[in-house]
Design an enzyme around this catalytic site. Structure first.
Site: not given
Length: 589
Positions: A241, A59-60, A274, A78, A62, A121, A185
């Protein structure tokens, strides 16, 4: 907010959560699958991209902190090193000399200290004079509080920046009593104000239904103080976000460093919503004295606002490339298939082709275009010129590999006399209009465009097309652009759980063109399960993820088509086979 609007917001939240596979507002967590690793030998090549950025497996999401340092491009992102669903997130790190060929390094950041033990994150990178690159990122503590931390390279002489250190004086920013510690965040790249000697950065947040970008100031890049007011906020938008804030030049075809604050500029504020899993941006003026951003007001400051991409595109991040004086955009496209599909194939997510960003000559929007380096992958070329298409006609683009191709076409629609009257009720609802008037619904001028990843008999196809309307009051054209995944696959969902069903949406946006010469262009980068399309030289961009069962590999076809009563001419079409990069993330992963 009215009670009706509140209900609408909550209803959309529920609908999106059950329809759009991926990381939603609460992060879709599949604990039993988070560490279900896939060996490289069994990773499925079906639908896997050839020239997009991907790790070999898993998984990837951002793209955290793209930057260039000592002539080397860096991309942090990420990544789940243990499985093909969201979880176990680390900051993966890859480097490149050309933004095409990539080498994977060891993860730069991973959970290891009290200030990020439950998660590392998204964030960003800033080049600080005298200190080199500094990563700002969101750490998740033991009690699930989101705080902002920093990391620095171990060896500034190393262009690859292989090792990173998280100093013990972290965190640099905590949520105060007025901030939501579970929605705080994604710190931005910082910029420097020479007049007062302060660095500034933004952190995304929300207060009830209001999206907020808080601003923090620092002289030494360690002690950060919140300003009296947020730089900007907007009601009924939910959590902001991955905010991004940067200047663009008026009248020049070059990018600007983040700290530039000279004449003839506008600023861009982009946020990732989001609640909707889409992004929107505004153009406006940044008052450096008051530390406030004010949008121009020419476009909505909310869900109906302008977008970098009207399709499958999220958590984007820009950086200034000082080697070529350009601002480059990275964005992530999630999978639209099911979690079971992702775990079976052993991978999920791609980073889309980097795009340059410029201010349109109108000053009212941005324009985006694939970086010039992608053209180095072009192989065999075919052309089509002055091909007139009557209603219902389509012509195949032959002699290429349609599942792996770069196609650039200019259409000429001729007269607009047959253009349908535009219904003003759809002025901010292009998607509803696209759903009602799809590629097979006959119109006056259009629909016309491309049928990508198609079978020869059109059992499967992904249409990317335009339809031209005419405004009843101004008599000016109103151009709709759509990319529709609904007919893209014959695969049938057998499960009863809607959340585990394939997501096959249509995407749409309006294109601001006057069609004075009758011409409109469309460029699509087609890569097995990705279709990135750029309308009118990048004024409107739409990305789709699709999973055909028959139109795969050498069984795929590409057509130009016209289903409008007005004949449309393919004035010029150029298509190139696209080769694979020599290296795509071989290395530490």
């Amino acid at each position: 907010m009215s009670g009706l609007k509140t209900v609408s917001v909550l209803l959309l939240f529920v609908l999106l959560n059950i329809s759009n596979n991926g990381v939603d507002a609460s992060h879709n967590v599949h604990k039993r699958l988070q560490s279900k690793s896939t060996s490289l030998e069994v990773v499925s090549p079906l639908h896997r991209t050839a020239f997009h950025f991907q790790p070999p497996r898993h998984w990837i999401n951002d793209p955290n902190a793209p930057m260039v340092y000592k002539g080397v491009y860096h991309l942090f992102y990420q990544y789940n090193p243990k499985g093909a669903v969201w979880g176990n997130i680390v900051w993966a790190h890859s480097v490149s000399k050309d933004l095409i060929n990539w080498k994977a390094l060891e993860p730069a950041i991973y959970p290891s200290k009290w200030f990020d033990i439950n998660g590392t994150w998204s964030g960003s990178a800033t080049l600080v004079p005298g200190k080199g690159p500094v990563i700002l990122y969101t750490g998740i503590t033991k009690n699930e509080t989101q705080i902002q931390n920093y990391a620095i390279p171990q060896d500034l002489s190393d262009p690859s920046l292989k090792k990173w250190i998280k100093p013990d004086d972290n965190p640099i920013v905590r949520p105060d009593h007025g901030e939501n510690g579970s929605a705080f965040r994604d710190p931005t790249t910082a910029w420097f104000n020479k007049k007062d000697g302060y660095w500034r950065m933004l952190v995304g947040s929300k207060k009830k239904h209001r999206g907020i970008a808080y601003m923090y100031k620092s002289r030494d890049f360690k002690k950060w103080v919140k300003t009296k007011r947020p730089i900007h906020s907007s009601k009924a938008t939910g959590m902001w976000e991955c905010p991004d804030f940067f200047p663009v030049s008026i009248g020049k075809k070059t990018g600007l460093d983040l700290s530039y604050n000279g004449p003839n500029i506008k600023h861009v504020l982009k946020v990732s919503l989001d609640l909707t899993r889409y992004e929107y941006y505004t153009l406006g003026k940044y008052d450096t004295r008051k530390d406030r951003y004010r949008p121009d007001g020419t476009t909505p400051d909310g869900w109906d606002g302008l977008r970098f991409d009207y399709g499958n595109f999220y958590a984007s991040k820009t950086f200034f490339d000082d080697m070529k004086n350009r601002r480059i955009l990275w964005g992530w496209a999630n999978e639209s298939d099911t979690v079971q599909d992702d775990t079976s194939k052993g991978w999920a997510g791609v980073q889309l082709i980097p795009r340059t960003i410029l201010l349109d000559s109108s000053g009212k929007q941005l324009v985006f275009w694939p970086i010039e380096e992608i053209e180095s992958l072009r192989g065999k070329k075919v052309q089509m010129k002055n091909k007139k298409m009557e209603m219902g006609q389509r012509f195949e683009v032959q002699g290429i590999t349609p599942a792996q191709v770069d196609v650039d076409v200019t259409f000429n629609v001729g007269s607009l006399e047959k253009a349908e009257k535009f219904d003003s009720r759809f002025a901010t609802k292009p998607l509803e209009l696209c759903d009602m008037k799809g590629s097979s619904v006959t119109g006056g001028v259009g629909p016309f465009g491309l049928l990508t990843l198609a079978t020869s008999d059109l059992e499967e196809y992904t249409p990317v097309f335009f339809r031209v309307f005419k405004d009843a009051k101004t008599n000016k054209p109103k151009v709709l652009m759509c990319s529709d995944a609904k007919p893209s696959t014959l695969k049938r969902d057998t499960g009863t759980d809607q959340k585990e069903r394939m997501y096959k949406p249509s995407f749409a946006g309006f294109v601001d063109v006057d069609l004075a010469d009758g011409k409109i262009s469309l460029r699509s980068l087609i890569d097995h399960s990705v279709v990135e399309s750029f309308g009118a030289k990048g004024k409107t961009v739409i990305t789709s993820r699709v999973y055909p069962t028959k139109a795969v590999g050498d069984k795929a076809h590409l057509f130009v088509f016209n289903n409008g009563s007005q004949p449309v001419t393919v004035e010029s079409l150029n298509a190139w086979n696209m080769q694979k990069p020599r290296k795509m993330n071989q290395g530490a992963q």
